[in-house]
Design a protein around this motif. Structure first.
Motif, short mmCIF file in Angstrom:
data_model
loop_
_atom_site.label_atom_id
_atom_site.label_comp_id
_atom_site.label_asym_id
_atom_site.label_seq_id
_atom_site.Cartn_x
_atom_site.Cartn_y
_atom_site.Cartn_z
N ILE A 95 0.86 -1.08 -0.18
CA ILE A 95 -0.16 0.02 0.05
C ILE A 95 0.96 1.13 -0.06
N LEU A 96 1.83 1.29 0.75
CA LEU A 96 2.65 2.57 1.05
C LEU A 96 3.39 2.72 -0.40
N ARG A 97 3.89 1.40 -0.91
CA ARG A 97 4.59 1.66 -2.24
C ARG A 97 3.80 2.15 -3.40
N THR A 98 2.70 1.53 -3.68
CA THR A 98 1.90 2.01 -4.48
C THR A 98 1.24 3.49 -4.48
N GLN A 99 0.80 3.61 -3.25
CA GLN A 99 0.20 5.11 -2.96
C GLN A 99 1.04 6.10 -3.44
N THR A 100 2.42 5.84 -2.84
CA THR A 100 3.37 7.12 -2.96
C THR A 100 3.88 7.05 -4.31
N LEU A 101 3.92 6.08 -5.10
CA LEU A 101 4.25 6.00 -6.44
C LEU A 101 3.11 6.54 -7.56
N PHE A 102 2.27 6.01 -7.34
CA PHE A 102 1.11 5.96 -8.42
C PHE A 102 0.12 7.15 -8.18
N PHE A 103 -0.34 7.46 -6.84
CA PHE A 103 -1.14 8.42 -6.57
C PHE A 103 -0.43 9.62 -5.36
N PRO A 104 0.72 10.15 -5.88
CA PRO A 104 1.51 11.10 -5.00
C PRO A 104 0.67 12.15 -4.65
N ASP A 105 -0.48 12.56 -5.15
CA ASP A 105 -1.53 13.85 -4.58
C ASP A 105 -2.34 13.22 -3.68
N ASN A 106 -2.35 11.74 -3.33
CA ASN A 106 -2.89 11.56 -2.09
C ASN A 106 -4.49 11.63 -2.27
N GLN A 107 -4.93 11.08 -3.24
CA GLN A 107 -6.26 11.27 -3.34
C GLN A 107 -7.30 10.42 -2.58
N PHE A 108 -6.75 9.31 -2.14
CA PHE A 108 -7.31 8.21 -1.46
C PHE A 108 -7.23 8.70 0.20
N SER A 109 -6.83 9.84 0.59
CA SER A 109 -6.58 10.23 1.80
C SER A 109 -7.93 9.76 2.78
N TYR A 149 -2.81 2.16 12.68
CA TYR A 149 -1.71 3.52 12.96
C TYR A 149 -1.15 3.63 11.56
N MET A 150 -0.57 2.48 10.89
CA MET A 150 0.09 2.64 9.70
C MET A 150 -0.56 3.13 8.68
N LEU A 151 -2.09 2.81 8.53
CA LEU A 151 -2.80 3.45 7.43
C LEU A 151 -2.98 5.08 7.60
N PHE A 152 -3.27 5.23 9.03
CA PHE A 152 -3.25 6.54 9.33
C PHE A 152 -1.94 7.34 8.82
N GLY A 153 -0.73 6.93 9.06
CA GLY A 153 0.17 7.78 8.31
C GLY A 153 0.22 7.79 6.74
N ILE A 154 -0.05 6.60 6.27
CA ILE A 154 -0.18 6.87 4.86
C ILE A 154 -1.30 7.82 4.30
N ALA A 155 -2.21 7.74 5.06
CA ALA A 155 -3.43 8.57 4.69
C ALA A 155 -3.22 9.90 4.75
N ILE A 156 -2.28 10.28 6.02
CA ILE A 156 -1.86 11.74 5.75
C ILE A 156 -0.80 12.08 4.76
N GLY A 157 -0.23 11.32 4.58
CA GLY A 157 0.72 11.24 3.45
C GLY A 157 2.11 12.33 3.24
N THR A 158 2.18 13.09 4.14
CA THR A 158 3.36 14.08 4.21
C THR A 158 4.62 13.24 4.59
N PRO A 159 5.69 13.85 4.08
CA PRO A 159 6.95 13.16 4.45
C PRO A 159 7.19 12.82 5.87
N LEU A 160 6.81 13.53 6.73
CA LEU A 160 6.99 13.40 8.20
C LEU A 160 6.00 12.03 8.59
N ALA A 161 4.98 12.18 7.89
CA ALA A 161 3.96 11.00 8.32
C ALA A 161 4.46 9.99 7.85
N ILE A 162 5.03 9.83 6.68
CA ILE A 162 5.65 8.48 6.00
C ILE A 162 6.73 8.05 6.82
N ALA A 163 7.65 8.99 7.35
CA ALA A 163 8.86 8.56 7.91
C ALA A 163 8.18 8.07 9.44
#
Length: 535
Positions: free
Chosen positions: A259-273, A311-325
């Motif tokens: 999820i993390l790999r495909t969301q950040t690569l394919f949908f960088p605008d975070n439209q599934f937030s 918790y992990m989905l929450f970070g992916i949903a936020i989508g900022t570099p700090l949240a991803i880290a």
């Protein structure tokens, strides 16, 4: 450096073949398995250091350049997942070896266990280094095949029943993933991750929505995201202790990684937030409420496993570099701590003869070391300062407050409540299993245990078994590693921040795979016109 990328997948496969041929020579089989995973651990550590210094390692298999050939890619995220997975696999393997020494391999028959375990490791590594969707699918299928065998080791009725459910759910997930791959290929003309990332933004919004949802559903099943998590609490507790530990620690994280790999690569605008936010909140709540109702330690831990995926989905949903880290840090923390707790539960099962809280008591006096192992792991998972569980949650909450959306504050509240309820559920389990005097078990009544639900697979048998020093040592080493995440949280978070910086910008990944650009590919016969599909 690049030679190690395919070797980290091939080495466990070669080890599996060797272990299979050595089926009648237990010591040699154990030696092959341990050496294979030890070598994989060393290579993963070297790769992480080199990738962090010099950038992603890319291998064009067979000399065929992407997108015509298979490409393997190791960036910081892949290297982190490789190293932590290899460490967990090696630690659990040592626990299994120790269990086999005292049990005579009845729970984990060595002739079957070791080859299958190494195939599982190869599947995990392959999923993490895959540079195209189909190679990732192959890794998932290797995982499915090996995990089904491991889940049903011993051939008991309960294991066969849950094994059937597990494989049906996994096959449905695989079918969805394969369908998504076919549709993505039809829409973009490629399955190479880097090229999909470049072409996906040019697709119509409704097509992007369909493709994104298909991937999320397929990976959500593997990650045990609510409402697709129903299969996990019944499946994991029935397996042998080492199998349950490695499943709990690693298998769901493959789905999170995807999820993390495909969301950040394919949908960088975070439209599934927004959908991810809602699912994250429901996963947190439903999982922990399920944990509160359990009278069996393994089932309790299985429900907390589901809950903390939120918790992990929450970070992916936020989508900022700090949240991803923060998400990457929390994934590493959860892998280590959840594995430690399930290994500790395996020790409880042996010294107490069961993992049912209604039949456990007085273990603090008889097994103080097991009590300490479970207690420290529980504090870490519950998020007590200064453990890594607390640090990971605080980082996620901080990333959320920077964005400041109202739903994020709601999720922060849900996350804090989930952490408190996790601590309560684990503290109650520790109190009943270790602190409660053994003579009170029969007539024990308390509000904290009145409404607990027993494991439906529990046959009511109390059978104590011997613990070997190797089992204690393996569990202790996992706990030490978990504590190390706390001691070295600063440098580790700096590493995850650099990893987040890489994956937050798809161009970094694309440039690593196509250093000369994708112009030549776009002008060739392999591509897509984005209107009529693949050429």
């Amino acid at each position: 450096m690049t030679a190690m990328v395919p070797l980290i997948v091939c080495l466990p496969l070669l080890g599996a073949a060797a272990a299979l041929m050595l089926g009648r020579r237990r010591r040699l089989q154990v030696l092959v398995s341990v050496l294979s995973l030890a070598a994989a651990t060393v290579m993963s550590a070297v790769l992480l250091v080199l990738v962090d210094r010099t950038g992603p390692a890319v291998v064009q298999v067979g000399g065929w350049e992407a997108p015509w050939g298979i490409v393997l890619v190791v960036d910081r995220l892949s290297a982190i997942m490789l190293l932590i997975s290899a460490l967990m696999l090696l630690g659990v393997l040592l626990f299994a070896v120790g269990q086999g020494v005292v049990d005579g391999d009845t729970e984990t028959p060595v002739s079957i266990f070791h080859p299958t375990y190494l195939v599982l490791a190869a599947g995990l590594f392959n999923a993490f280094v895959a540079g195209d969707l189909f190679s990732m699918y192959v890794g998932f299928e290797m995982l499915l095949s090996a995990s089904y065998v491991l889940l049903t080791l011993g051939g008991t009725g309960a294991r066969i029943r849950v094994g059937i459910t597990y494989i049906v759910v996994s096959l449905v997930s695989s079918l969805l993933f394969l369908s998504a791959i076919a549709l993505i290929y039809g829409a973009t003309g490629t399955v190479t991750l880097a090229l999909i990332a470049e072409r996906m933004p040019d697709l119509p919004a409704d097509i992007q929505l369909i493709l994104g949802l298909l991937l999320l559903i397929a990976f959500g099943v593997k990650a045990a995201v609510f409402p697709m998590s129903f299969w996990l609490p019944d499946s994991y507790p029935t397996a042998p202790a080492p199998v349950t530990a490695v499943f709990a620690g690693l298998l769901t994280k493959v789905g999170i990684y995807a999820i993390l790999r495909t969301q950040t690569l394919f949908f960088p605008d975070n439209q599934f937030s927004m959908p991810l936010m809602i699912v994250a909140g429901l996963t947190l709540l439903v999982g922990i409420l399920g944990a509160l109702a359990q009278a069996d330690i393994k089932r309790l831990l299985s429900f907390t496993l589901v809950s903390h995926i939120g918790y992990m989905l929450f970070g992916i949903a936020i989508g900022t570099p700090l949240a991803i880290a923060a998400t990457i840090f929390y994934v590493v923390h959860h892998i280590v701590v959840q594995t430690t707790l399930f290994l500790a539960a395996g020790l409880i099962d042996r010294v107490g003869g069961t993992t049912s809280l209604s039949r456990l008591g007085g273990l603090l006096g008889s097994s103080p070391l097991v009590a300490i192992l479970f207690f420290l792991g529980a504090l870490n998972l519950g998020g007590i300062p200064p453990f890594s569980g607390f640090l990971g949650k605080i980082a996620l909450f901080q990333a959320g407050t920077i964005v400041g959306d109202p739903i994020i504050y709601v999720l922060i509240g849900v996350g804090a409540l989930t952490s408190l309820l996790t601590l309560y559920a684990l503290a109650r389990a520790w109190n009943m299993a270790f602190w409660r005097p053994k003579q009170q078990i029969k007539d024990y009544t308390a509000s904290m245990s009145a409404s607990l639900v027993e494991d439906p697979q529990d046959e009511g048998i109390v059978l104590k078994k011997t613990i070997s020093p190797l089992m204690i040592g393996a569990t202790t080493s996992m706990l030490v590693l978990a504590l190390g995440l706390t001691v070295f949280a600063g440098p580790i978070f700096e590493l995850t921040t650099r990893a987040a910086g890489n994956i937050s910008s798809p161009s970094t990944y694309i440039d690593a795979v196509f250093p000369s650009g994708t112009g030549a590919i776009e002008n060739s016969n392999v591509g897509t016109n984005f209107e009529g599909g693949a050429k």
